[in-house]
Design a protein around this motif. Structure first.
Motif, PDB file in Angstrom:
ATOM      1  N   VAL A   1     -10.145  11.547  10.475  1.00  0.00           N
ATOM      2  CA  VAL A   1     -10.177  10.705   9.279  1.00  0.00           C
ATOM      3  C   VAL A   1     -10.706  11.472   8.076  1.00  0.00           C
ATOM      4  O   VAL A   1     -11.786  12.067   8.132  1.00  0.00           O
ATOM      5  CB  VAL A   1     -11.033   9.445   9.513  1.00  0.00           C
ATOM      6  N   GLY A   2      -9.936  11.452   7.006  1.00  0.00           N
ATOM      7  CA  GLY A   2     -10.394  11.970   5.727  1.00  0.00           C
ATOM      8  C   GLY A   2     -10.632  10.800   4.791  1.00  0.00           C
ATOM      9  O   GLY A   2      -9.738   9.986   4.571  1.00  0.00           O
ATOM     10  N   LYS A   3     -11.849  10.699   4.263  1.00  0.00           N
ATOM     11  CA  LYS A   3     -12.197   9.578   3.390  1.00  0.00           C
ATOM     12  C   LYS A   3     -11.830   9.909   1.942  1.00  0.00           C
ATOM     13  O   LYS A   3     -12.316  10.886   1.376  1.00  0.00           O
ATOM     14  CB  LYS A   3     -13.680   9.239   3.506  1.00  0.00           C
ATOM     15  N   ALA A   4     -10.959   9.084   1.374  1.00  0.00           N
ATOM     16  CA  ALA A   4     -10.590   9.223  -0.031  1.00  0.00           C
ATOM     17  C   ALA A   4     -11.464   8.301  -0.866  1.00  0.00           C
ATOM     18  O   ALA A   4     -12.186   7.453  -0.336  1.00  0.00           O
ATOM     19  CB  ALA A   4      -9.127   8.872  -0.219  1.00  0.00           C
ATOM     20  N   GLY A   5     -11.398   8.452  -2.177  1.00  0.00           N
ATOM     21  CA  GLY A   5     -12.115   7.552  -3.064  1.00  0.00           C
ATOM     22  C   GLY A   5     -11.657   6.118  -2.877  1.00  0.00           C
ATOM     23  O   GLY A   5     -10.614   5.843  -2.272  1.00  0.00           O
ATOM     24  N   SER A   6     -12.427   5.194  -3.417  1.00  0.00           N
ATOM     25  CA  SER A   6     -12.175   3.779  -3.172  1.00  0.00           C
ATOM     26  C   SER A   6     -10.828   3.309  -3.713  1.00  0.00           C
ATOM     27  O   SER A   6     -10.242   2.364  -3.183  1.00  0.00           O
ATOM     28  CB  SER A   6     -13.299   2.938  -3.792  1.00  0.00           C
ATOM     29  N   TRP A   7     -10.321   3.958  -4.764  1.00  0.00           N
ATOM     30  CA  TRP A   7      -9.050   3.529  -5.374  1.00  0.00           C
ATOM     31  C   TRP A   7      -8.182   4.752  -5.651  1.00  0.00           C
ATOM     32  O   TRP A   7      -7.851   5.037  -6.791  1.00  0.00           O
ATOM     33  CB  TRP A   7      -9.324   2.746  -6.669  1.00  0.00           C
ATOM     34  N   GLU A   8      -7.793   5.450  -4.600  1.00  0.00           N
ATOM     35  CA  GLU A   8      -7.027   6.690  -4.772  1.00  0.00           C
ATOM     36  C   GLU A   8      -5.644   6.661  -4.124  1.00  0.00           C
ATOM     37  O   GLU A   8      -4.777   7.439  -4.490  1.00  0.00           O
ATOM     38  CB  GLU A   8      -7.800   7.884  -4.195  1.00  0.00           C
ATOM     39  N   ILE A   9      -5.421   5.807  -3.127  1.00  0.00           N
ATOM     40  CA  ILE A   9      -4.207   5.886  -2.318  1.00  0.00           C
ATOM     41  C   ILE A   9      -3.271   4.724  -2.651  1.00  0.00           C
ATOM     42  O   ILE A   9      -3.692   3.572  -2.662  1.00  0.00           O
ATOM     43  CB  ILE A   9      -4.551   5.873  -0.820  1.00  0.00           C
ATOM     44  N   GLY A  10      -2.003   5.045  -2.880  1.00  0.00           N
ATOM     45  CA  GLY A  10      -1.009   3.994  -3.084  1.00  0.00           C
ATOM     46  C   GLY A  10      -0.539   3.908  -4.517  1.00  0.00           C
ATOM     47  O   GLY A  10      -1.277   4.199  -5.466  1.00  0.00           O
ATOM     48  N   ARG A  11       0.735   3.504  -4.696  1.00  0.00           N
ATOM     49  CA  ARG A  11       1.343   3.353  -6.021  1.00  0.00           C
ATOM     50  C   ARG A  11       2.291   2.151  -6.048  1.00  0.00           C
ATOM     51  O   ARG A  11       3.281   2.154  -6.753  1.00  0.00           O
ATOM     52  CB  ARG A  11       2.117   4.627  -6.406  1.00  0.00           C
ATOM     53  N   MET A  12       1.998   1.119  -5.282  1.00  0.00           N
ATOM     54  CA  MET A  12       2.922   0.006  -5.061  1.00  0.00           C
ATOM     55  C   MET A  12       3.133  -0.870  -6.292  1.00  0.00           C
ATOM     56  O   MET A  12       2.256  -1.037  -7.132  1.00  0.00           O
ATOM     57  CB  MET A  12       2.395  -0.893  -3.945  1.00  0.00           C
ATOM     58  N   CYS A  13       4.331  -1.463  -6.366  1.00  0.00           N
ATOM     59  CA  CYS A  13       4.574  -2.588  -7.251  1.00  0.00           C
ATOM     60  C   CYS A  13       5.591  -3.507  -6.571  1.00  0.00           C
ATOM     61  O   CYS A  13       6.310  -3.090  -5.658  1.00  0.00           O
ATOM     62  CB  CYS A  13       5.048  -2.170  -8.634  1.00  0.00           C
ATOM     63  N   ALA A  14       5.614  -4.776  -6.998  1.00  0.00           N
ATOM     64  CA  ALA A  14       6.458  -5.758  -6.316  1.00  0.00           C
ATOM     65  C   ALA A  14       6.754  -6.931  -7.232  1.00  0.00           C
ATOM     66  O   ALA A  14       5.979  -7.251  -8.138  1.00  0.00           O
ATOM     67  CB  ALA A  14       5.762  -6.260  -5.045  1.00  0.00           C
ATOM     68  N   VAL A  15       7.899  -7.578  -6.986  1.00  0.00           N
ATOM     69  CA  VAL A  15       8.232  -8.848  -7.630  1.00  0.00           C
ATOM     70  C   VAL A  15       8.730  -9.802  -6.555  1.00  0.00           C
ATOM     71  O   VAL A  15       9.204  -9.384  -5.494  1.00  0.00           O
ATOM     72  CB  VAL A  15       9.314  -8.699  -8.726  1.00  0.00           C
ATOM     73  N   SER A  16       8.627 -11.110  -6.837  1.00  0.00           N
ATOM     74  CA  SER A  16       9.154 -12.088  -5.895  1.00  0.00           C
ATOM     75  C   SER A  16       9.669 -13.304  -6.640  1.00  0.00           C
ATOM     76  O   SER A  16       9.320 -13.536  -7.807  1.00  0.00           O
ATOM     77  CB  SER A  16       8.086 -12.504  -4.879  1.00  0.00           C
ATOM     78  N   ARG A  17      10.497 -14.094  -5.956  1.00  0.00           N
ATOM     79  CA  ARG A  17      11.010 -15.345  -6.502  1.00  0.00           C
ATOM     80  C   ARG A  17      11.092 -16.369  -5.386  1.00  0.00           C
ATOM     81  O   ARG A  17      11.633 -16.076  -4.305  1.00  0.00           O
ATOM     82  CB  ARG A  17      12.383 -15.150  -7.133  1.00  0.00           C
ATOM     83  N   ASP A  18      10.574 -17.552  -5.638  1.00  0.00           N
ATOM     84  CA  ASP A  18      10.691 -18.661  -4.699  1.00  0.00           C
ATOM     85  C   ASP A  18      12.012 -19.367  -4.956  1.00  0.00           C
ATOM     86  O   ASP A  18      12.197 -19.954  -6.033  1.00  0.00           O
ATOM     87  CB  ASP A  18       9.521 -19.627  -4.896  1.00  0.00           C
TER      88      ASP A  18
END
Length: 527
Positions: free
Chosen positions: A488-505
C-alpha cells in the motif's frame, strides 16, 4: 459508439521500427503519432447529431486562441517541465508556450494565432459552401474534406518529413502522409454491454480497454462487496488484476478476440475462484475457449517502497507513481479530457477526447497544434493482439461509459487517467449502486487504484501487488489491506481520481451532475 481513434499510418510497421533499431514505440515525437482523429470525430458528431453551425461551435475557441487565455497553475507546471526540450529541440512549441522565451506566470495570457487561423479557415470553408447553396451536411462535409485533403493534411505531411527529438533521445521523422489523412474517417460501432445491479453498462469494444470494466463487474457479480471496507477493496483489486491481465493477453484491434467467452458467466465463474483471501502478486490471464494466452514482454519497476524512501527512482515513491505530468523528455501518463452531457429530452453523451498534448510532439507551426502519440500503446512484438500494424488502431485507454435502465439512458460518466480510467469509473459505479451514494458522494469517496499490471504508456512498467490509496480511507482499512498482502502506498487525502458524471431520471426528467474536486479541474454545470 463513434470511434475517432485514428489508426497507424501506412508506413508504421514492425519492419520500419526494426530498421531504426527501436523495439518499443517511443512515448513522444512523431514516430508515435497515429492519424489524428479527435477533430474529425467532433466534425462527424456535429454533422450527424448536432444543430449548430461550425462557426457557432468554434467562435469561442477562436477568440481564446486569438486573444488569449489565462495559464492555469497546472499548465504552467507542465510548460516548466518541458522548457528544456522546447528550447533545445522543439522550437515551434517554444514559440507558442514560452512567450518572450520564458515560462509564463500563472494567470498570464497565452495566445495561439496559428490555431485561431486554422479554425477560422475551416469556418470559412463552411461559410463559402453555405453561401454557394450547399446544405448544412454538405457544408460540414466540405470542412471534413479540407481537413483530410486540404491545408491541414498538407501541413501535417510536410511537417512529418522533418526529424524531431523523441523519447529515444534521438531525432526521427514521422510516418504520416497526406494520403494517410485522406483515406481514414471516424465510424460508428455497436457498444459492448453487460448487466449489473439492474442496469445495462455500455462500453467501447475490445479494440480498446473498455471491456475490462465489464469483466470486472462480471467477476464481482454475486460477491459481497462493501465499498470503502478493506474486504471490499481487496475483492475489487483482485478482480481488477484478473481483468487487466486478460486485457493485456487478449484485447486488440483484431477479428479473433474471444469476446463472447471473455464476457460469459461461465468464464467469470471460473476466474472468480482465483480471488482468494490474500493479494496476488502475479499477472494471471485466463484461457477463454481453451486458448493459450500470450503476454507482451513486461518490465517490472524496482520494488515499491510505500514509505516513499526508495523504489521507483524518485525521492518519494508514492508521488512518482501518482504523477501524470510530463517528464523533461515529454513522457507522460495522461492529459486526457472527459465530458458528459445530458439534456431535458434525454439525449446523453459521454466523450473522451485525448491526444495532441503540449508534451506529446512539437507544435506544427502552420496549424498551431501538435500530433498525438497514441501509437505508444501498441507493441512491437509479433503475435500479440495489440501489435503495431499499418491501418490498425492502438489499444486505447480511452473509455467513456453509458448506463441504461429498462432501455432508457440514465447515466453517463468517465474520467481521464489512462489505465486508471476503468478503475476509478468502476469504484464510482459500485459506490453508487452498492454503496447507495449519490453522484457527488460516489466521486468524493476515498479513491484508490492498482499499478499491478503494465502501463499502457511507454515504457510499460508495472509494480506487482501495489495499490495507491487516499490516506483519508483510514488506518484500519490500510492495515486490513496490508494484512492481506497488498503493498500500500498512501496518497494525499484528495489526490486520486478525475471522475465526472451526469444522470437523468426518465420518470421525472430531473437532471443531475457531479464532478471531481481534486485538482480543481472538474466542474458540474446546469442551465
Amino acid at each position: 459508439m463513434l470511434c475517432a481513434q485514428g489508426p497507424a499510418p501506412s508506413g508504421a510497421s514492425l519492419e520500419a521500427f526494426a530498421e531504426l533499431g527501436i523495439d518499443m514505440v517511443p512515448g513522444t515525437g512523431l514516430l508515435a503519432a497515429a492519424i489524428p482523429g479527435a477533430t474529425l470525430g467532433w466534425l462527424t458528431f456535429l454533422k450527424d447529431h448536432g444543430t449548430f453551425s461550425l462557426k457557432e461551435v468554434l467562435d469561442a475557441a477562436i477568440g481564446y486562441a486569438k486573444n488569449g487565455y489565462p495559464a492555469t497553475s497546472k499548465v504552467v507546471e507542465y510548460i516548466g517541465r518541458m522548457e528544456p526540450l522546447f528550447t533545445m529541440h522543439w522550437g515551434p512549441s517554444a514559440e507558442v508556450y514560452l512567450p518572450n522565451g520564458e515560462v509564463p506566470a500563472v494567470g498570464q495570457l497565452l495566445t495561439n494565432p496559428a490555431l485561431a487561423q486554422t479554425y477560422q479557415r475551416l469556418v470559412d470553408v463552411e461559410s463559402e459552401a453555405l453561401g454557394s447553396g450547399a446544405t448544412r451536411d454538405a457544408a460540414l462535409e466540405a470542412v471534413i474534406d479540407e481537413w483530410t485533403g486540404g491545408f491541414v493534411a498538407e501541413a501535417i505531411d510536410e511537417f512529418a518529413k522533418t526529424s524531431w527529438r523523441d523519447s529515444t533521445g534521438e531525432d526521427h521523422r514521422g510516418f504520416i502522409t497526406k494520403d494517410d489523412m485522406g483515406k481514414w474517417r471516424p465510424h460508428y460501432e455497436a457498444p459492448v454491454t453487460a448487466e449489473f445491479g439492474g442496469v445495462t453498462v455500455c462500453k467501447v469494444g475490445f479494440w480498446s480497454q473498455g471491456p475490462v470494466f465489464l469483466q470486472q463487474l462480471s467477476l464481482l457479480q454475486g460477491m459481497d462487496v462493501v465499498p470503502g471496507t478493506a474486504d471490499g477493496i481487496h475483492k475489487i483489486l483482485e478482480a481488477t488484476k484478473l481483468a487487466f491481465a486478460d486485457r493485456d493477453a487478449w484485447y486488440g484491434d483484431v477479428s479473433d478476440v474471444p469476446a463472447a467467452a471473455l464476457l460469459s458467466a461461465d468464464y467469470a465463474d471460473e476466474r472468480r475462484t482465483l480471488i482468494g483471501e490474500n493479494a496476488s502478486h502475479e499477472i494471471r490471464p485466463g484461457s477463454p475457449d481453451g486458448r493459450e494466452p500470450r503476454l507482451p514482454r513486461l518490465e517490472t519497476k524496482a520494488d515499491f517502497d510505500p514509505t516513499g524512501l526508495s523504489g521507483v527512482g524518485e525521492p518519494n515513491a508514492v508521488a512518482a507513481a501518482l504523477d501524470s505530468g510530463p517528464k523533461a523528455n515529454g513522457e507522460a501518463r495522461t492529459d486526457t479530457v472527459h465530458v458528459d452531457v445530458v439534456d431535458r429530452w434525454g439525449n446523453m453523451v459521454s466523450a473522451m477526447p485525448s491526444g495532441g498534448w503540449l508534451h506529446s510532439s512539437p507544435v506544427i507551426p502552420e496549424l498551431g497544434f501538435p500530433l498525438g502519440t497514441r501509437l505508444q500503446m501498441a507493441w512491437l512484438e509479433e503475435d500479440l493482439p495489440n501489435v503495431l500494424a499499418p491501418g490498425k488502431r492502438p489499444r486505447t485507454t480511452l473509455s467513456p461509459t453509458l448506463i441504461f435502465k429498462d432501455g432508457e439512458p440514465i447515466m453517463a460518466f468517465g474520467s481521464p487517467g489512462g489505465d486508471q480510467q476503468d478503475q476509478w469509473q468502476l469504484h464510482f459505479l459500485l459506490n453508487h449502486l452498492l454503496g447507495g451514494m449519490n453522484l457527488q458522494e460516489a466521486i468524493d469517496a476515498p479513491a484508490f487504484h492498482s499499478t499491478h499490471f503494465p502501463s499502457s504508456f511507454f515504457p510499460h512498467e508495472h509494480q506487482l501487488g501495489v495499490v495507491l490509496i487516499e490516506e483519508r480511507i483510514g488506518e484500519s482499512v490500510i492495515e486490513g489491506l496490508e494484512s492481506r498482502g497488498h503493498i500500500v502506498g498512501k496518497a494525499g487525502s484528495w489526490e486520486i481520481g478525475r471522475m465526472c458524471a451526469v444522470s437523468r431520471d426518465p420518470e421525472t426528467g430531473v437532471l443531475k451532475a457531479a464532478a471531481n474536486a481534486r485538482g480543481m479541474q472538474g466542474y458540474a454545470v446546469g442551465r
